[in-house]
Write an enzyme that holds these catalytic residues in place. Sequence first.
Site, PDB file in Angstrom:
ATOM      1  N   HIS A  25       1.028  -1.302  -0.027  1.00  0.00           N
ATOM      2  CA  HIS A  25       0.143  -0.134  -0.057  1.00  0.00           C
ATOM      3  C   HIS A  25       0.900   1.263   0.062  1.00  0.00           C
ATOM      4  O   HIS A  25       1.276   1.809   1.168  1.00  0.00           O
ATOM      5  CB  HIS A  25      -0.818  -0.048   1.290  1.00  0.00           C
ATOM      6  CG  HIS A  25      -1.767  -1.279   1.466  1.00  0.00           C
ATOM      7  ND1 HIS A  25      -1.478  -2.373   1.746  1.00  0.00           N
ATOM      8  CD2 HIS A  25      -2.990  -1.409   1.004  1.00  0.00           C
ATOM      9  CE1 HIS A  25      -2.202  -3.354   1.719  1.00  0.00           C
ATOM     10  NE2 HIS A  25      -3.469  -2.702   1.108  1.00  0.00           N
ATOM     11  N   HIS A  65      -2.384  -1.145   7.080  1.00  0.00           N
ATOM     12  CA  HIS A  65      -2.033  -1.401   5.683  1.00  0.00           C
ATOM     13  C   HIS A  65      -0.913  -0.533   5.215  1.00  0.00           C
ATOM     14  O   HIS A  65      -0.343  -0.908   4.495  1.00  0.00           O
ATOM     15  CB  HIS A  65      -3.269  -1.228   4.891  1.00  0.00           C
ATOM     16  CG  HIS A  65      -3.872  -0.028   4.775  1.00  0.00           C
ATOM     17  ND1 HIS A  65      -4.796   0.429   5.888  1.00  0.00           N
ATOM     18  CD2 HIS A  65      -3.849   1.023   4.119  1.00  0.00           C
ATOM     19  CE1 HIS A  65      -5.390   1.476   5.385  1.00  0.00           C
ATOM     20  NE2 HIS A  65      -4.606   2.119   4.378  1.00  0.00           N
ATOM     21  N   GLY A 114      -3.955  -3.812  11.302  1.00  0.00           N
ATOM     22  CA  GLY A 114      -4.356  -4.183  10.216  1.00  0.00           C
ATOM     23  C   GLY A 114      -5.835  -4.221  10.337  1.00  0.00           C
ATOM     24  O   GLY A 114      -6.383  -3.729   9.354  1.00  0.00           O
ATOM     25  N   PRO A 115      -6.484  -4.975  11.209  1.00  0.00           N
ATOM     26  CA  PRO A 115      -7.912  -4.963  11.232  1.00  0.00           C
ATOM     27  C   PRO A 115      -8.015  -3.384  11.848  1.00  0.00           C
ATOM     28  O   PRO A 115      -7.805  -3.060  12.777  1.00  0.00           O
ATOM     29  CB  PRO A 115      -7.999  -5.623  12.689  1.00  0.00           C
ATOM     30  CG  PRO A 115      -6.818  -6.848  12.538  1.00  0.00           C
ATOM     31  CD  PRO A 115      -5.641  -5.880  12.137  1.00  0.00           C
ATOM     32  N   ASN A 182      -7.898  11.504   4.060  1.00  0.00           N
ATOM     33  CA  ASN A 182      -7.513  11.899   2.771  1.00  0.00           C
ATOM     34  C   ASN A 182      -8.744  11.826   1.843  1.00  0.00           C
ATOM     35  O   ASN A 182      -8.838  11.650   0.552  1.00  0.00           O
ATOM     36  CB  ASN A 182      -6.366  10.907   2.241  1.00  0.00           C
ATOM     37  CG  ASN A 182      -6.772   9.492   2.374  1.00  0.00           C
ATOM     38  OD1 ASN A 182      -7.916   8.964   2.564  1.00  0.00           O
ATOM     39  ND2 ASN A 182      -5.551   8.806   2.489  1.00  0.00           N
ATOM     40  N   HIS A 256      -4.084   3.463  -3.255  1.00  0.00           N
ATOM     41  CA  HIS A 256      -4.189   2.773  -2.041  1.00  0.00           C
ATOM     42  C   HIS A 256      -3.440   1.718  -1.818  1.00  0.00           C
ATOM     43  O   HIS A 256      -2.629   1.349  -0.792  1.00  0.00           O
ATOM     44  CB  HIS A 256      -5.677   2.605  -1.736  1.00  0.00           C
ATOM     45  CG  HIS A 256      -5.972   1.605  -0.644  1.00  0.00           C
ATOM     46  ND1 HIS A 256      -5.920   2.058   0.623  1.00  0.00           N
ATOM     47  CD2 HIS A 256      -6.236   0.414  -0.568  1.00  0.00           C
ATOM     48  CE1 HIS A 256      -6.183   0.994   1.346  1.00  0.00           C
ATOM     49  NE2 HIS A 256      -6.144  -0.105   0.820  1.00  0.00           N
ATOM     50  N   ARG A 351     -18.631 -18.119  38.964  1.00  0.00           N
ATOM     51  CA  ARG A 351     -18.403 -16.703  39.063  1.00  0.00           C
ATOM     52  C   ARG A 351     -18.425 -16.161  40.395  1.00  0.00           C
ATOM     53  O   ARG A 351     -17.656 -15.254  40.513  1.00  0.00           O
ATOM     54  CB  ARG A 351     -19.651 -15.908  38.041  1.00  0.00           C
ATOM     55  CG  ARG A 351     -20.837 -16.103  38.845  1.00  0.00           C
ATOM     56  CD  ARG A 351     -22.124 -15.204  38.411  1.00  0.00           C
ATOM     57  NE  ARG A 351     -23.125 -15.327  39.126  1.00  0.00           N
ATOM     58  CZ  ARG A 351     -24.361 -14.708  39.082  1.00  0.00           C
ATOM     59  NH1 ARG A 351     -24.201 -13.377  38.942  1.00  0.00           N
ATOM     60  NH2 ARG A 351     -25.517 -14.926  39.618  1.00  0.00           N
ATOM     61  N   PHE A 431     -21.407 -12.812  24.705  1.00  0.00           N
ATOM     62  CA  PHE A 431     -20.962 -11.413  24.111  1.00  0.00           C
ATOM     63  C   PHE A 431     -19.327 -11.384  23.833  1.00  0.00           C
ATOM     64  O   PHE A 431     -18.871 -10.395  23.404  1.00  0.00           O
ATOM     65  CB  PHE A 431     -21.231 -10.205  25.181  1.00  0.00           C
ATOM     66  CG  PHE A 431     -22.724 -10.161  25.082  1.00  0.00           C
ATOM     67  CD1 PHE A 431     -23.696 -10.395  24.062  1.00  0.00           C
ATOM     68  CD2 PHE A 431     -23.160 -10.005  26.546  1.00  0.00           C
ATOM     69  CE1 PHE A 431     -24.848 -10.515  24.289  1.00  0.00           C
ATOM     70  CE2 PHE A 431     -24.570  -9.748  26.729  1.00  0.00           C
ATOM     71  CZ  PHE A 431     -25.543 -10.000  25.656  1.00  0.00           C
ATOM     72  N   HIS A 467     -28.977 -14.943  25.218  1.00  0.00           N
ATOM     73  CA  HIS A 467     -27.868 -15.215  26.397  1.00  0.00           C
ATOM     74  C   HIS A 467     -27.215 -16.073  26.518  1.00  0.00           C
ATOM     75  O   HIS A 467     -26.195 -16.284  27.364  1.00  0.00           O
ATOM     76  CB  HIS A 467     -28.577 -14.405  27.496  1.00  0.00           C
ATOM     77  CG  HIS A 467     -28.709 -12.982  27.407  1.00  0.00           C
ATOM     78  ND1 HIS A 467     -29.395 -12.241  26.503  1.00  0.00           N
ATOM     79  CD2 HIS A 467     -28.383 -11.885  28.347  1.00  0.00           C
ATOM     80  CE1 HIS A 467     -29.532 -10.897  26.725  1.00  0.00           C
ATOM     81  NE2 HIS A 467     -28.849 -10.742  27.745  1.00  0.00           N
ATOM     82  N   ARG A 514     -23.376 -19.091  36.149  1.00  0.00           N
ATOM     83  CA  ARG A 514     -24.394 -18.317  36.892  1.00  0.00           C
ATOM     84  C   ARG A 514     -24.777 -18.976  38.206  1.00  0.00           C
ATOM     85  O   ARG A 514     -24.985 -18.443  39.000  1.00  0.00           O
ATOM     86  CB  ARG A 514     -25.282 -17.782  36.032  1.00  0.00           C
ATOM     87  CG  ARG A 514     -26.597 -17.002  37.186  1.00  0.00           C
ATOM     88  CD  ARG A 514     -27.672 -16.386  36.005  1.00  0.00           C
ATOM     89  NE  ARG A 514     -28.363 -15.630  36.808  1.00  0.00           N
ATOM     90  CZ  ARG A 514     -29.871 -16.065  37.107  1.00  0.00           C
ATOM     91  NH1 ARG A 514     -30.335 -17.155  36.684  1.00  0.00           N
ATOM     92  NH2 ARG A 514     -30.540 -15.436  37.669  1.00  0.00           N
TER      93      ARG A 514
END
Length: 656
Positions: A25, A65, A114-115, A182, A256, A351, A431, A467, A514
Amino acid sequence: MSHERMANLVRALAMDAVEQAKSGHPGLPMGAADVATVLFTQFLKFDPSDPHWADRDRFVLSAGHGSMLIYALLYLTGYEAMTLEQIKRFRQLGSITAGHPEYGHTPGIETTTGPLGQGLATAVGMAIAEKHMAAVFGDTVVDHKTYVLASDGDLMEGISHEAIALAGHLKLNKLIVLFDDNGISIDGALSLSDSTDQVKRFEACGWASWRIDGHDPQAIAAALAKAQKSDKPVMIACRTTIGYGAPTKAGKSSSHGSPLGADEIKGAREKLGWTHTPFEVPPDILSAWREAGARGKPVHAAWTKRLAALGDKRAEFERRMRGEISDAALTKAVREIKEKLAASPKEIATRTACEFALESLIPALPEMIGGSADLTGSNNTRTKSMQAITPADFSGRFIHYGIREFGMAAAMNGMALHGGIVPYSGTFLVFSDYSRPAIRLAALMGVRAIHILTHDSIGLGEDGPTHQPVEHLAALRAIPNLMVFRPCDAVETAECWELALRAKDRPSAMALTRQNLPQLRNRLDEDNICAQGAYEIAGPDGPASVSIFATGSEVSIAVDAAKKLAEKGVAARVVSVPCFELFFEQPDDVRAAIIGNARVKIGVEAAVRMGWDAIIGADGIFVGMHSFGASAPYKELYKHFGITAEAIADAALKKL
Ligand SMILES: Cc1ncc(C[n+]2csc(CCOP(=O)(O)OP(=O)(O)O)c2C)c(N)n1
């Protein structure tokens, strides 16, 4: 030496290296060369002879990049490992100039990028770490900035919002983002897909932000000088031209992500007034760059004196920055937890067992900084003594990350990379999908970030299938270098914590329940039994014809199943598997002995089967989930989905 010549050398190296590699790039390095040159020659505090100097400014090229930009800067400023030869071997196997900047692979790279978006979010963690370490050890030894070069792509990614909101809230005024404004991304003009006023967005999040001409060295220097004094984090939108200097491709997406081509490079050389051959480094320009790179030497030396004056705290500071946990303190804390559990066994959720362990670990290990993505009371990641980190006081040890799982995980990486901190956090296992890309980067980089993931199955009950994780354990186990723990009781929870803390070069995820679980290990084991990843937790004296392998909340169900089988005259053993990864890393003979040669092998986990065949074989029986869960009291759900002692025993009997 003129600024222009110095910046043009960066541009030339970038276009030549990309051309030679036939991939890469060139656009970003050519466009951002002016901004980077001013930053690296006048502002950034660093010492190329010691890339690990604790009080260096951190520079994160979030738009990974554009890696040739940072590779060129590292070479020019005098990082020994970054030679011209390496620049010529851009993107080749075995070079340190990989396609994107990789932490640990290239000295001077602070984090893998990169990500898009993650570099920025990781930098937020670095800036938090700086504030915390300064609060603990004083600003005579901790006083540095975190700079980020971010692109349109970085700011379009959702993660950027979590990151800038958290940074703005915490008033991280030593965080300075240079936005390579840019107006171009891969598909073309940004106007195809975005019309955000980024300056206003950052301001709305509590940042100071303004626009400058990103090709005017005076304007860049003035903006950076102003940023040094800010009481808020700073975003400077630097208007640049992608592929600056390229005669037909500048300002276009065609510069690019592909080599410019011989004609375009010839034209760029003319336009930039660059008369040198490919990879030619004019000695006078190099020496100006090297001089800029040497600016940090006396600053580093003065810092070393201040560090010496730190007295007793110096050894502690250095230990923490090395990431070395006190073996004695950890051993003592874990022993204390296990002794208490042996003396009075606890039937508690894992937990809760986690919180119980933290009550001993937190005072013992001052480098641990906890947090939660707004589920503190559910994740049990905050002990009573922990103070929250606030904009006014960073000496606390708990972070209210807000509902920002991805931002949290990326910030944890930044804290771990900064050094001095062992971050852990909490959210629900389901999550972990939201934080997964940062967990993946932690694993790729080999950093110790510990994710407490509670509510780890249908056992969470009434919150229902949205959940209840079913595929998440398998998905996390698929990430190389990540340890996924699923302890079965309070004792295993303490042991898994110890393993996660001792693993200096890898992240961990800990899946916790839980619902309450019986304590299965009631004797005091001196050793960390979980270290093998799997072990026989219950079994007959003689040979067994059934082996039941289970994790977490299903281990006690498996033990009940073994009892039922014993009543029917069938000898069954139960193997608890708190960590697949550690088990698979055992020598063949150890693994074979634990797997054993019972006629029937059964795997039990309230999750999908994927991954289990490596233990039970393709012909093994799996008792677990084959669909999403459902909403109901958890005991009913276990019956409904057939994860019961009776079901396990019946399946074994059928197969025998
Ligand atoms: C999360 C993520 N999605 C997609 C990509 C692929 N990608 C690399 S650069 C880029 C966008 C380029 O635009 P910009 O960020 O403005 O960089 P510039 O064109 O200015 O170099 C994309 C989509 C990526 N690296 N990371």
